[in-house]
Design an enzyme around this catalytic site. Structure first.
Site, PDB file in Angstrom:
ATOM      1  CE  LYS A   1      70.980 -11.751  55.940  1.00 36.79           C
ATOM      2  NZ  LYS A   1      71.068 -13.234  55.956  1.00 36.79           N
TER       3      LYS A   1
ATOM      4  N   GLY B   1      68.801 -14.870  47.733  1.00 35.88           N
ATOM      5  CA  GLY B   1      70.191 -15.279  47.868  1.00 35.88           C
ATOM      6  C   GLY B   1      70.670 -15.462  49.292  1.00 35.88           C
TER       7      GLY B   1
ATOM      8  CG  ASP C   1      67.198 -11.747  58.177  1.00 29.63           C
ATOM      9  OD1 ASP C   1      67.214 -12.277  59.299  1.00 29.63           O
ATOM     10  OD2 ASP C   1      67.613 -12.314  57.148  1.00 29.63           O
TER      11      ASP C   1
END
EC number: 2.7.1.148
Length: 286
Positions: A13, A99, A138
């Site tokens: 995402k 990341g 998330d």
């Protein structure tokens, strides 16, 4: 590797923007973001076993299996439903760790979705998302499987449809600690709230970006390089960056000139997660 293995997608995402609006009494940050799902990511395969053991056959260097969100997700579902079966799990790791593109959270979500199907737990996606929130803020967006406008701590999700772009995602090969970014005293925490109807890429930003660029020179240098080609931004708390293109070829051309010390890939935005496409193909989605 056996070509008959049934692989489940675990997509990446991007946070197309990330505004931090304040802080709750419990220390969590109030934020707004736009989660853009991508058509590329990791892959997971699950082999159901008659015993309750959860085994990750492809461990990740530097991450103990007990700490891996894949294993945690499987055990959480097992405990919540009382399932007596277990599984052997394989992981094809593509996405960089640390990341800001959701690798671990996406892995956890795919694990919940796949094992809910394979173990016949029959939980709804909403129930799985609520379960997944215990693993990370998330995880619900990956479970619900839609590009979404997020509010609260990121768990209040409104599915949206946006013009699908092509993205060059670049990893400057450094790890940025999410906890350190969110705990930094100089992190902006007062961006005014916006409505989804007000969203415009050019009128939004990432509140974490300047702080990370100040602390990580290679992130700052790579972002400057990307901005020479296209609108670009950091995703999440970094370190991954992305540039927005209207065609795959434009993105591939820039990828071919990637500076040394960086890795990257080209991907397209999708409104529906590839793992939901797989569920639909299996005739099981709710």
């Amino acid at each position: 590797m056996d070509q008959t293995i049934d692989w489940w997608p675990s997509p990446a995402k991007l946070n197309l923007f990330l505004h931090i609006n304040g802080r709750y009494p419990n220390g969590y940050h109030q934020l707004q973001s736009l989660f853009q799902l991508l058509d590329k990511g990791d892959e997971l395969a699950f082999t159901v076993t008659p015993h309750a053991e959860i085994t990750l056959l492809t461990p990740i260097d530097g991450v103990a299996n007990e700490d891996n969100l894949i294993v945690k997700a499987a055990r959480l579902l097992q405990t919540h439903t009382g399932c007596s079966e277990g599984c052997d799990i394989q992981l094809r790791k593509v996405l960089p760790m640390g990341g800001g593109i959701g690798g671990g959270s996406s892995n956890a979500a795919t694990t919940l979705i796949a094992l809910n199907y394979l173990w016949k737990c029959n939980l709804s996606l909403t129930e799985l998302a609520e379960l997944g929130l215990a693993l990370g803020a998330d995880v619900p967006v990956f479970v619900m499987g839609n590009t979404a406008f997020a509010q609260g701590v990121g768990e209040q999700l409104t599915p949206v449809n946006i013009a699908q772009k092509h993205y060059l995602v670049v990893f400057p090969e450094c790890h940025v600690s999410t906890a350190e970014v969110f705990n930094a005293p100089d992190l902006p925490r007062n961006t005014p709230l916006i409505s989804w109807q007000e969203y415009d890429f050019d009128q939004t930003h990432n509140d974490c970006q300047q702080l990370v660029c100040n602390r990580f020179e290679n992130v700052a240098n790579t972002l400057r390089w990307l901005l020479e080609y296209a609108p670009s931004r950091m995703t999440g708390t970094g370190a991954c960056l992305f540039a927005v293109f209207t065609s795959n070829q434009e993105a591939e051309n820039v990828l071919a000139n990637l500076p040394s010390g960086c890795s990257g890939f080209v991907s397209k935005g999708v409104d529906v997660s590839p793992v939901h496409d797989k569920l639909a193909h299996l005739g099981s989605i709710s």
